[in-house]
Scaffold this motif. Structure first.
Motif, PDB file in Angstrom:
ATOM      1  N   LEU A 312       0.820  -1.202  -0.056  1.00 51.23           N
ATOM      2  CA  LEU A 312      -0.036  -0.200   0.147  1.00 51.23           C
ATOM      3  C   LEU A 312       0.769   1.352  -0.058  1.00 51.23           C
ATOM      4  N   HIS A 313       2.082   1.133  -0.593  1.00 48.73           N
ATOM      5  CA  HIS A 313       2.894   2.348  -0.617  1.00 48.73           C
ATOM      6  C   HIS A 313       2.746   2.757  -1.955  1.00 48.73           C
ATOM      7  N   GLY A 327       3.223   3.921   3.054  1.00 51.76           N
ATOM      8  CA  GLY A 327       2.667   2.476   3.036  1.00 51.76           C
ATOM      9  C   GLY A 327       2.698   1.751   4.165  1.00 51.76           C
ATOM     10  N   PHE A 328       2.385   0.554   4.410  1.00 48.41           N
ATOM     11  CA  PHE A 328       2.251  -0.226   5.612  1.00 48.41           C
ATOM     12  C   PHE A 328       3.462  -1.300   5.519  1.00 48.41           C
ATOM     13  N   SER A 329       4.230  -1.186   6.629  1.00 54.91           N
ATOM     14  CA  SER A 329       5.079  -2.301   7.083  1.00 54.91           C
ATOM     15  C   SER A 329       4.871  -3.134   7.983  1.00 54.91           C
ATOM     16  N   PRO A 330       4.866  -4.285   7.713  1.00 54.48           N
ATOM     17  CA  PRO A 330       4.683  -5.441   9.021  1.00 54.48           C
ATOM     18  C   PRO A 330       5.557  -5.411  10.122  1.00 54.48           C
ATOM     19  N   THR A 331       6.500  -4.738  10.069  1.00 44.56           N
ATOM     20  CA  THR A 331       7.397  -4.681  11.137  1.00 44.56           C
ATOM     21  C   THR A 331       7.218  -3.133  11.965  1.00 44.56           C
ATOM     22  N   HIS A 332       7.096  -2.219  11.182  1.00 45.92           N
ATOM     23  CA  HIS A 332       7.022  -0.942  11.568  1.00 45.92           C
ATOM     24  C   HIS A 332       5.182  -0.011  11.620  1.00 45.92           C
ATOM     25  N   GLY A 333       4.511  -0.930  10.988  1.00 47.15           N
ATOM     26  CA  GLY A 333       3.150  -0.339  10.693  1.00 47.15           C
ATOM     27  C   GLY A 333       3.259   0.826   9.405  1.00 47.15           C
TER      28      GLY A 333
END
Length: 419
Positions: A312-313, A327-333
């Motif tokens: 979603l970046h 965007g969304f990172s699974p480790t940083h949100g």
């Protein structure tokens, strides 16, 4: 981590805590390049109660001097939200239009959907938003789709979904091709013959020959179930002959994914980055589709200084670089970080240094690798974070710095109250 690195991080937090305060972490915004400016619009951001909703934030980054500073740097966004009353929006699609002097924003989730237009236009020359009057039969509002424009000013919109987030009580998925003539402001419909089944969350780009390439995503089968599209199955829409076809790509086929991005290099490589598979990062994150071969050929190159997994970046081409933002990172949100991938060499893909944005301090080590130290955006955690960082200091350093730190924590909190 060295003492010097910790000191640098704390100084950055204290002295530059309000850098890019407007560009708070978000996902599902849109991005467009016009001239030397990268425009970012909307996206989902966290609000005070911890939930997420669309925003009408509108800002740009001057990319004239890309790749900026290759050691440790910061970037400065210019906020232009005040240029018109643009509705809050996310999960929309945008493309250049008119005489390549306007940004056309179509669909997406808006607040509220029922009171807003289907299309908005930002005139670069007049520096204002307006609602265009478009003749023909407009499509339904939708989200989770992509759009591209050709050199004749036509914007091609395929697939997507209409649901409660776009103002409809029932979920409907599409496989129609809607064409917006942004020069004459008219709606047209492309053929459905040979079109893929309803699809969302794909990546899309257009080739110089007028063929639009659709990669991956999620499709809805005839029995109503959803499945990820195999990355070897490349859907192609011929804009010149209004014709659909499917090409089976060869080479090293990457893993299935949705919510990824695709950009085209001048020498015919489609650079795909990011994506998720059932809410887990797709693998590998970086993959390349060579469109100069028939059939197209996938490769899975190694990248240097790899960045966090994202979906979603946004991704845009600027010269020999791909700029990845938000965007969304699974480790940083959700993130507000910006990353740059050097595309100048076909077999060498290097991510440049991360940049300081709100919530993250990025450092580059002497061996060329990168690491990041995440500073929470919440004011309640700033003091705790600084205290944790100070834990690595000697007692003398802590005592000497304590008064200054306490003063600036209060200053941080007061400032964050105003954001």
């Amino acid at each position: 981590m060295s003492l010097n690195s910790i000191i640098i991080i704390i100084l950055i937090i204290i002295l530059n805590h309000d850098i890019n305060a407007k560009t708070i972490p978000r996902d599902a915004p849109t991005a467009n390049i016009i001239g030397n400016k990268l425009y970012i619009l909307g996206g989902d951001v966290m609000i005070s109660d911890g939930s997420y909703q669309p925003t009408n934030d509108f800002f740009y980054l001057d990319v004239t001097n890309i790749p900026f500073n290759n050691t440790l740097g910061r970037i400065s966004w210019t906020d232009i939200t005040h240029l018109g009353k643009m509705p809050a929006n996310s999960w929309a699609a945008s493309a250049l239009g008119g005489k390549n002097d306007s940004i056309f924003l179509f669909g997406g989730q808006m607040e509220p959907n029922e009171e807003n237009a289907l299309v908005y236009v930002f005139d670069i020359n007049k520096q204002e938003w307006y609602e265009p009057k478009i003749s023909g039969n407009p499509p339904l509002r939708r989200r989770n789709f992509g759009a591209v424009n050709d050199n004749l000013g036509k914007m091609y919109i395929f697939g997507g979904t209409a649901d409660k987030y776009t103002g409809y009580p029932n979920t409907t998925d599409f496989n129609d091709m809607t064409i917006l003539d942004t020069v004459h402001l008219t709606w047209h419909e492309g053929t459905k013959e040979g079109a893929p089944i309803p699809r969302t969350s794909y990546a899309v780009t257009i080739l110089p020959d007028g063929n639009i390439v659709y990669i991956g995503g999620i499709q809805k089968s005839t029995d109503g179930t959803y499945e990820y599209v195999d990355m070897s199955e490349i859907a192609i829409y011929d804009t010149i002959h209004d014709k659909w076809s499917t090409m089976i790509a060869e080479g090293e086929i990457p893993g299935i994914r949705g919510e990824h991005t695709a950009v085209l290099t001048p020498d015919g490589r489609i650079i795909v980055y990011g994506g998720e598979t059932k809410h887990v990062a797709a693998f590998p994150q970086l993959c390349v589709l060579n469109t100069t071969t028939k059939p197209f050929t996938w490769s899975l190159p190694e990248s240097f200084n790899p960045i966090p997994d994202l979906w979603l970046h946004t991704a845009t081409i600027v010269g020999n670089y791909m700029v990845v933002a938000f965007g969304f990172s699974p480790t940083h949100g959700r993130t507000s970080d910006v990353y740059i991938l050097d595309l100048s060499e076909e077999n060498l893909y290097k991510w440049s240094v991360l940049f300081i944005t709100q919530g993250t301090v990025a450092m580059k080590q002497t061996d060329g690798s990168c690491y990041e130290y995440v500073i929470p955006n919440s004011k309640e955690t700033i003091g705790t974070t600084i205290a944790m960082l100070l834990g690595g200091f000697g007692a003398g350093v802590c005592v000497a710095a304590s008064g200054y730190i306490i003063y600036n924590i209060k200053r941080l909190n007061n400032t964050l109250d105003q954001l």
